[in-house]
Each structure stands twice: as C-alpha cells, then as structure tokens.
Design an enzyme around this catalytic site. Structure first.
Site, short mmCIF file in Angstrom:
data_model
loop_
_atom_site.label_atom_id
_atom_site.label_comp_id
_atom_site.label_asym_id
_atom_site.label_seq_id
_atom_site.Cartn_x
_atom_site.Cartn_y
_atom_site.Cartn_z
CE LYS A 1 -3.36 2.47 2.97
NZ LYS A 1 -4.22 2.39 4.18
CE LYS B 1 -6.67 8.33 8.40
NZ LYS B 1 -7.26 7.19 9.14
CG ASP C 1 -9.94 7.12 7.00
OD1 ASP C 1 -8.89 7.09 6.33
OD2 ASP C 1 -9.97 7.29 8.23
NE ARG D 1 -10.81 -1.31 4.03
CZ ARG D 1 -11.37 -1.46 5.23
NH1 ARG D 1 -12.51 -2.09 5.35
NH2 ARG D 1 -10.78 -0.99 6.29
N1 BES Z 1 -4.33 4.22 7.01
C1 BES Z 1 -5.44 3.91 7.84
C2 BES Z 1 -5.12 2.87 8.91
C3 BES Z 1 -4.09 3.26 9.95
C4 BES Z 1 -4.49 3.67 11.21
C5 BES Z 1 -2.74 3.14 9.69
C6 BES Z 1 -3.57 3.99 12.16
C7 BES Z 1 -1.81 3.45 10.66
C8 BES Z 1 -2.21 3.87 11.90
C9 BES Z 1 -6.59 3.35 6.99
O1 BES Z 1 -6.67 3.83 5.69
C10 BES Z 1 -7.84 3.73 7.68
O2 BES Z 1 -8.10 4.90 7.81
N2 BES Z 1 -8.61 2.75 8.12
C11 BES Z 1 -9.82 2.99 8.81
C12 BES Z 1 -10.84 2.02 8.29
C13 BES Z 1 -12.24 2.30 8.75
C14 BES Z 1 -12.75 3.59 8.13
C15 BES Z 1 -13.14 1.15 8.37
C16 BES Z 1 -9.59 2.76 10.29
O3 BES Z 1 -8.84 1.84 10.65
O4 BES Z 1 -10.12 3.53 11.08
ZN ZN Z 2 -4.84 4.48 4.86
ZN ZN Z 3 -7.78 5.65 5.54
#
Ligand code: BES
Ligand code: ZN
Ligand code: ZN
Length: 502
Positions: free
Chosen positions: A266, A278, A348, A352
C-alpha cells in the site's frame, strides 16, 4: 534521498590489538563473553571487576564504557549486556549490536569494531547467523532520518569493523548489510513527509532504486489505469491534485521453471481520510501510510542484490487520499479491474480499494502467490498493539510460511481467521460489496475485502499498521518508520524458492 552508507569491513586483527575508536564486547549475566575476556587480559582484569562490582549486570542492552588506556588498540571499550547466556538468540544479538553501536556513537566514535560472539544459547544458528545479525543490528541501530536538518549530527559512525579469523564470514556480513540497507531504504521512504514524496516521486524513487540494482521498473499513469479499468484506485486518487501512480518492479531470476511471487504494498503517500476526514490530532502521522509500499520497494532492492532463484513482482499502487472538490464521496460506487463493483461507504477505508486493483493485476500477471502488505486498519493496533503484525489469507500453508520467515528474521505475525460468516458484514445493497464491514473484526473484514480480488491465487495479507511506525525508541528501531516487513518478505522469497526448486 540516499540510504546512509557505512563502510563495513572484515578484519583478522586480534581483539586487543585492533585500532578503533571503540570496541564493542558483550557480557552475559554469568560473566564476560569470550571476546570481552580476551581484551580483559590486556586491560588487567578491569572489565571483570566492573561486572563483579555490579557496574554492569549483564542484563539485555545495559552498557558501560571503559577506556583502553593505551593498553589495547581501541580508545574505548563498550561493554553491552546480553542477558543470560542460554537465552541469547539472534534477535538479542541484533539488539545488543545496535545498543553497542549507538553507545559508541554517543561517545563520538567513528570507527567501531565488533568481535563476533562465539555462540548463541538457544539457537544452533552457527557463525553465519551471528555475523549477519551483528551487522544488521549495528546498521539498523545507527539509522537516523536527518534529511531535513540543516545541521546534520556531528557524531556519526563511519566504519564498522567485523573481527573474525574466518574469511568465509564475508558473504554473511554482506548479506546483513544488504538486508539492513534495504530496511533503511524503506524507513527513508516511509519517513518522508507527504509533500516530499507524492505518488509521482515515489515512482521516481522506485525507478532510481531499480536503476541502481538492475531491476526493471515501470511506473504507470492515470491513462494506463483507465485502460486497465482500475476504478477503485482512480476513485481514491480523485480527491487530490497529485496524480496517482502504479509502480511495477520486476525481478527475473533466470531460473527456467521459476514460479512468480507478487509482493503488493500500500503506497498511500498521505491519508487524510478523504471526505470521511480524520480528526486533526495525529493526522500528520498518516504520511506513513505508504509504509507497505516502502517495504516492497526495500524488499525488491534486497532481492535484486541477493538473487534468490524465484521470480518476484513488486507492485505499489500509489495515491493520496484527500477531500478535494472532485473527491469520491460516501455512497459512490466504483468498479475494480476484475469488474467487481464496490460501494464506498467510508472514504477512509481507501487502502483496500487501491490494493483491490493491485492484486487483480498481480493475479493476471500469473503470480502463484500474492502477499499484500499494508498499514490497513487502526483496529489491528487495538488487537496487537505495537508488538506483532496481523496475518490472514486463503491458504494456511502460506500463512505459516510467512510466520516462519518472520520468526527467522525477528518480525512477529499473528494469524486471524477468515470465516465465511464475516462476508455478511460487507455485503452491499446496490453493489457487489461495500468497502467496510463495520467495527466488529475490522482488521479481518478489511483483509478479506482485498481477498475478494485475488481469484484462486494463493494469497496472504499483512496488516502492519501497528508495526510500521514506532513512537518508542527500540534498540535497532529508532523512533519513526521501522522498515517492518522488508526482511520477512525477502526471507519468504528465499523460502518459497527453496521449496519449489528441484
Ligand atoms: N491508514 C489507515 C489505517 C491506519 C491507522 C494506519 C492507524 C496506521 C495507523 C486506513 O486507511 C484507515 O483509515 N482505516 C480505517 C478504516 C475504517 C474507516 C473502516 C480505520 O482503521 O479507522
Ligand atoms: Zn490508509
Ligand atoms: Zn484511511
């Protein structure tokens, strides 16, 4: 961006005679390690006395400095605790080498000598593993990201001297250096701020790496992605003025019946969350959302230099995730390269999406195995903290191979189940699937959504969100990007090569 290069050489000089600013030797809880005892003869028994008086107890990563006093070739002796003799393994050794190298640097040492310890307690790894781990630990421990400091640190180690009478160790020292440098490459990329490494420049960095080690690297633009039907990746990229890139690195082993391994990382160069934005607090850390891609670039560099007998395709879908005026919106539907449609519930959950298109491409290229590696979910940090990455996939043997490869290099992967029932959570009313499966089992559904795009290919997914970045300084992982995954992926390639050659 250049990976820090230390001079590393082998020397047969006796430990007490070697001329260096610092000599790093070990002490077990039970007493001095053999090389330490050897120099202690010339030092009149002072190292032993320090240990006897409890100035150093031999606990892991304790240090004490002693002076050579003109009685030995080195100006300083750094005594490093190794723990109990029988508990010393290669991971402890990496840590001790890092701790010793850093203590020597703190004292202003430029040329640092490491006699190799004689045995490691719990493991029968032999001298080769010891030589490699010592170099890995020292190089990784000395890493600093100082590109944006107008005054670089004055204290810097320039040369490592590995002391061993055995010339055969040269190749293991070299192996340690290659793996550590590749890990530092990944750290450098993941540490870069978003404005310094948008997808275009990540593509350039991969190309430069490829040119340096003789890898074929192609970097594709949006027009190509449109032709490939990569609607999921393009959807994520829409919110940014920075164009996405699709980076493909190809290593050919030359073995005629070589199977193909695809490594997919990724490469989200900055994740604001997009329209599902965020919170501001801590958002700056999302420059590290390219750590999976960085690990793949690093692993490809090491693979090109180590040349295992297996073909490897390194793939990095690269994009920003921003809430621009053309950004994709919650509720939008996108279509991936294999024709499957995805309802974007939360912008966010973009990792995936870009990985879906990338694994479709990998499967089409004829990969026998696909490994994706990604900072995919915050949920994995809730589950495993910063001590292990999660692994899941569609083949238990492949998951086990990965865990074993990880164990061999000192990186932990903990398995999660992929029960059919979880699929219910990401069914969509209007499209084939949606991009989120709710809070329950968030790491699992995120991984399984990627799995929807691999077809029949053997596949495993590594969620490194908790491991790619560390707020804590660890012996061979200074704060910030860790380069986690690089050494596992290289080891996996080697293991799969060995498992398929006749
Ligand atoms: N890049 C983030 C995940 C992440 C979180 C990486 C903390 C490193 C540290 C990912 O793209 C994301 O935002 N995931 C969301 C998914 C949710 C919206 C279903 C998450 O984990 O909150
Ligand atoms: Zn991300
Ligand atoms: Zn994200």
């Amino acid at each position: 961006m250049e990976v820090m290069r230390l001079r590393i050489s082998l020397s047969k000089t006796a430990t007490a005679a070697v001329e260096a600013d610092a000599l790093v030797v070990g002490v077990f809880k039970e007493g001095l390690e053999e090389s330490a005892a050897e120099v202690d003869g010339a030092l009149g028994g002072w190292l032993k006395r320090l240990a006897d008086h409890g100035e150093i107890k031999g606990e892991s990563n304790e240090t004490v400095i002693y002076h050579g006093e003109g009685r030995i070739g080195a100006r300083l002796v750094v005594l490093v605790g190794l723990g109990a003799r029988e508990d010393v393994n290669l991971e402890r050794l990496r840590e001790a080498a890092a701790t010793g190298a850093r203590a020597a640097r703190d004292k202003g040492a430029r040329r640092v000598a490491f006699p190799l310890i004689r045995t490691v307690g719990g493991e029968d790894t032999g001298k080769a593993g010891i030589a490699q781990a010592t170099v890995e630990g020292a190089v990784l421990g000395l890493y600093r990201f100082e590109e944006f400091k107008s005054k670089p640190e004055e204290k810097r180690v320039e040369e490592l001297l590995i002391l061993t009478p055995d010339e055969g160790m040269a190749q293991h020292v070299e192996r340690g250096r290659i793996l550590a440098e590749a890990t530092c490459r990944a750290r450098d990329l993941a540490n870069q701020p978003g404005n310094r490494l948008p997808p275009r420049l990540l593509g350039d960095a991969a190309s430069a790496m490829g040119a340096a080690v003789g890898l074929e690297v192609r970097v594709y633009d949006e027009r190509w992605m449109e032709k490939e039907g990569m609607g999921a990746l393009l959807g994520v990229a829409r919110g940014s003025a920075e164009p996405p890139r699709f980076i493909v690195m190809r290593y050919s082993s030359g073995r005629s019946d070589a199977p193909l391994l695809a490594l997919v990382g990724k490469g989200l160069t900055f994740d604001s969350g997009g329209i599902s934005i965020k919170p501001a607090q801590g958002m700056e850390e999302m420059k590290m959302d390219k750590a999976g891609g960085a690990a793949v670039v690093g692993a490809m560099e090491a693979i090109a230099r180590l040349r295992p007998p297996i073909d490897v395709l390194g793939i990095v879908p690269a994009s920003e995730n921003l809430p621009g005026g053309r950004a994709q919106k919650p509720g939008d539907v996108v279509k991936a390269g294999n024709g499957k449609t995805i309802e974007v519930i939360n912008t966010d959950a973009e990792g995936r999406l870009i990985l879906a298109d990338a694994v479709v491409y990998a499967a089409r290229e004829g990969a026998r195995w696909i490994i994706d590696i990604a900072t995919l979910t915050g949920a994995v940090i809730i589950a495993l903290g910063h001590e292990a990455a999660a692994v899941l996939g569609n083949d238990d043997d492949l998951v086990e191979e990965l865990r074993t490869a990880g164990r061999e290099v000192g990186e932990r992967y903990w398995p999660l189940p992929t029960y059919e029932e979880f699929k219910e959570q990401y069914k969509s009313q209007i499209a084939d699937i949606k991009n989120v499966g709710g809070r329950a089992a968030g790491t699992i559904t995120a991984g399984m959504i990627i799995g929807e795009f691999v077809g029949d290919t053997l596949w495993a997914h590594l969620d490194i969100a908790g491991m790619a970045w560390d707020e804590k300084d660890r012996p061979y992982k200074p704060k910030g990007a860790t380069g986690f995954g690089v050494r596992t992926l290289v080891r996996l390639a080697e293991r799969l090569a060995a498992g398929t050659s006749s």
